[in-house]
Design a protein around this motif. Sequence first.
Motif, PDB file in Angstrom:
ATOM      1  N   LYS A   1       0.825  -1.206   0.000  1.00  0.00           N
ATOM      2  CA  LYS A   1       0.000   0.000   0.000  1.00  0.00           C
ATOM      3  C   LYS A   1       0.860   1.258   0.000  1.00  0.00           C
ATOM      4  O   LYS A   1       0.499   2.272  -0.594  1.00  0.00           O
ATOM      5  N   ARG A   2       2.018   1.201   0.671  1.00  0.00           N
ATOM      6  CA  ARG A   2       2.886   2.379   0.820  1.00  0.00           C
ATOM      7  C   ARG A   2       4.351   1.973   0.648  1.00  0.00           C
ATOM      8  O   ARG A   2       5.152   2.056   1.587  1.00  0.00           O
ATOM      9  N   PRO A   3       4.745   1.516  -0.535  1.00  0.00           N
ATOM     10  CA  PRO A   3       6.095   0.962  -0.714  1.00  0.00           C
ATOM     11  C   PRO A   3       7.215   1.967  -0.489  1.00  0.00           C
ATOM     12  O   PRO A   3       8.304   1.590  -0.052  1.00  0.00           O
ATOM     13  N   GLN A   4       6.983   3.248  -0.769  1.00  0.00           N
ATOM     14  CA  GLN A   4       8.060   4.224  -0.647  1.00  0.00           C
ATOM     15  C   GLN A   4       8.426   4.527   0.801  1.00  0.00           C
ATOM     16  O   GLN A   4       9.420   5.204   1.061  1.00  0.00           O
ATOM     17  N   GLN A   5       7.643   4.022   1.750  1.00  0.00           N
ATOM     18  CA  GLN A   5       7.995   4.194   3.156  1.00  0.00           C
ATOM     19  C   GLN A   5       9.114   3.251   3.583  1.00  0.00           C
ATOM     20  O   GLN A   5       9.629   3.369   4.698  1.00  0.00           O
ATOM     21  N   TYR A   6       9.491   2.314   2.711  1.00  0.00           N
ATOM     22  CA  TYR A   6      10.527   1.337   3.035  1.00  0.00           C
ATOM     23  C   TYR A   6      11.632   1.425   1.978  1.00  0.00           C
ATOM     24  O   TYR A   6      11.674   0.624   1.039  1.00  0.00           O
ATOM     25  N   PRO A   7      12.537   2.405   2.094  1.00  0.00           N
ATOM     26  CA  PRO A   7      13.499   2.662   1.011  1.00  0.00           C
ATOM     27  C   PRO A   7      14.427   1.498   0.713  1.00  0.00           C
ATOM     28  O   PRO A   7      14.805   1.289  -0.442  1.00  0.00           O
ATOM     29  N   LEU A   8      14.803   0.701   1.733  1.00  0.00           N
ATOM     30  CA  LEU A   8      15.709  -0.405   1.467  1.00  0.00           C
ATOM     31  C   LEU A   8      15.038  -1.458   0.593  1.00  0.00           C
ATOM     32  O   LEU A   8      15.622  -1.963  -0.369  1.00  0.00           O
ATOM     33  N   PHE A   9      13.781  -1.792   0.884  1.00  0.00           N
ATOM     34  CA  PHE A   9      13.043  -2.748   0.064  1.00  0.00           C
ATOM     35  C   PHE A   9      12.664  -2.133  -1.287  1.00  0.00           C
ATOM     36  O   PHE A   9      12.572  -2.830  -2.289  1.00  0.00           O
ATOM     37  N   TYR A  10      12.448  -0.820  -1.286  1.00  0.00           N
ATOM     38  CA  TYR A  10      11.986  -0.156  -2.506  1.00  0.00           C
ATOM     39  C   TYR A  10      13.041  -0.179  -3.608  1.00  0.00           C
ATOM     40  O   TYR A  10      12.721  -0.006  -4.786  1.00  0.00           O
ATOM     41  N   ILE A  11      14.305  -0.411  -3.245  1.00  0.00           N
ATOM     42  CA  ILE A  11      15.362  -0.539  -4.249  1.00  0.00           C
ATOM     43  C   ILE A  11      14.990  -1.602  -5.282  1.00  0.00           C
ATOM     44  O   ILE A  11      15.241  -1.456  -6.478  1.00  0.00           O
ATOM     45  N   PHE A  12      14.364  -2.697  -4.820  1.00  0.00           N
ATOM     46  CA  PHE A  12      14.052  -3.822  -5.695  1.00  0.00           C
ATOM     47  C   PHE A  12      12.610  -3.776  -6.211  1.00  0.00           C
ATOM     48  O   PHE A  12      12.191  -4.673  -6.937  1.00  0.00           O
ATOM     49  N   HIS A  13      11.856  -2.748  -5.832  1.00  0.00           N
ATOM     50  CA  HIS A  13      10.410  -2.738  -6.084  1.00  0.00           C
ATOM     51  C   HIS A  13      10.077  -2.782  -7.574  1.00  0.00           C
ATOM     52  O   HIS A  13       9.307  -3.642  -8.026  1.00  0.00           O
ATOM     53  N   ASP A  14      10.620  -1.862  -8.354  1.00  0.00           N
ATOM     54  CA  ASP A  14      10.265  -1.787  -9.773  1.00  0.00           C
ATOM     55  C   ASP A  14      10.656  -3.056 -10.517  1.00  0.00           C
ATOM     56  O   ASP A  14       9.898  -3.555 -11.363  1.00  0.00           O
ATOM     57  N   SER A  15      11.844  -3.588 -10.210  1.00  0.00           N
ATOM     58  CA  SER A  15      12.294  -4.809 -10.879  1.00  0.00           C
ATOM     59  C   SER A  15      11.367  -5.978 -10.577  1.00  0.00           C
ATOM     60  O   SER A  15      11.023  -6.770 -11.465  1.00  0.00           O
ATOM     61  N   LEU A  16      10.932  -6.083  -9.318  1.00  0.00           N
ATOM     62  CA  LEU A  16      10.068  -7.193  -8.925  1.00  0.00           C
ATOM     63  C   LEU A  16       8.661  -7.034  -9.480  1.00  0.00           C
ATOM     64  O   LEU A  16       8.092  -7.973 -10.051  1.00  0.00           O
TER      65      LEU A  16
END
Length: 355
Positions: free
Chosen positions: A97-112
């Motif tokens: 719901k709020r992926p940008q609140q987790y910058p470390l995980f968000y590194i892989f967000h677009d690729s996944l």
Amino acid sequence: MKWMLILILTLLCPCCLGAYFKFTNLECKSLDPKFVEFKECHLKLVRRNVVGMNFHLAVKTEKPIDKIEFNLCIFRKSNVYRLFMVNHTLDFCYYMKRPQQYPLFYIFHDSLMSATNANHTCPYQENDIYLRKMTLSEQAVRDLPLPNGEYKLTVSVGAFKFNVSFCVGNMKDQLILYSLALSILLLQDALPLEAKVFKINKMECRTLDPTFALFKTCKVVRKENGRAALYIHITVPNKGPIDDIILSLGIIKVLKNRHFQIVNETMDFCAFMRQRLQSGFMGFLVTPLLKVTNINNSCPLQQQDYIFNGFPIDETTLKEIPVPNGVYMLHVRTSVLKKWRTDVKVYTSRVDNYS
């Protein structure tokens, strides 16, 4: 939380210039065939020097999955892989719901998200989950706030209510809890980690409970060529013996458009003073502070004034902290008698040398 998925990535030097990386191996194994099964698991060449990850996961439950937990750990290789600062767990349904609140995980967000059909918010009702030609952009991996070296990233995914959360050490020891294991290798040219130093930009001290503690001194004394010393004096008036102290440490890498929290640890200070050798990374940072403070005995603490008299920031201190050049914030909070009392932030820059 019933664990259903592990991703293990090994990579060399994700932040050095001129580096390259690629998947070289992928292994999948179902550890709970009644819950999940692999139909497909392989790497495939996407284009020259770029390999994509592919798998097809069959979930054998008709119940919609609305409770999912992700755990990310980063290990650094030194003869063997050892846990390296990062051990983060999040509620994946909240994250989506709020992926940008987790910058470390968000590194892989677009690729996944661009490679899977599980790219929506909870609940998940799919019986077949796909990952197709997933690759990691060079810039995404370079954003990881890690020094040169060889690393292993483990991602554990759990579903339903079986509350267990830890990093994977030895896969053979975890067969009961996990139902899926992937092993991925990324390669890059590695450069040796050179000794570096810190320059202090500023320090901020704040009392969270003025009725309990007050800062009488909070200053940075500048020395030659960027060296410095930190001075803190905290007074705790009219209080009895203190035998319950918790320290919280956060290390945040500051970039132009995002912050990465690469360390988030707590330590029982009274237990540390009794047995210092079992304190891990926090003890590594706290031990040098004890050389310049009047806190030199185990709990209970009974003095009214706590003084850190000139902690030096130079070539002899903190140089072993394995982080690359950049701007960082060290955030230290203190809880006494189960209530947060003080808050100290030190803004610093990691540089090659003093000049």
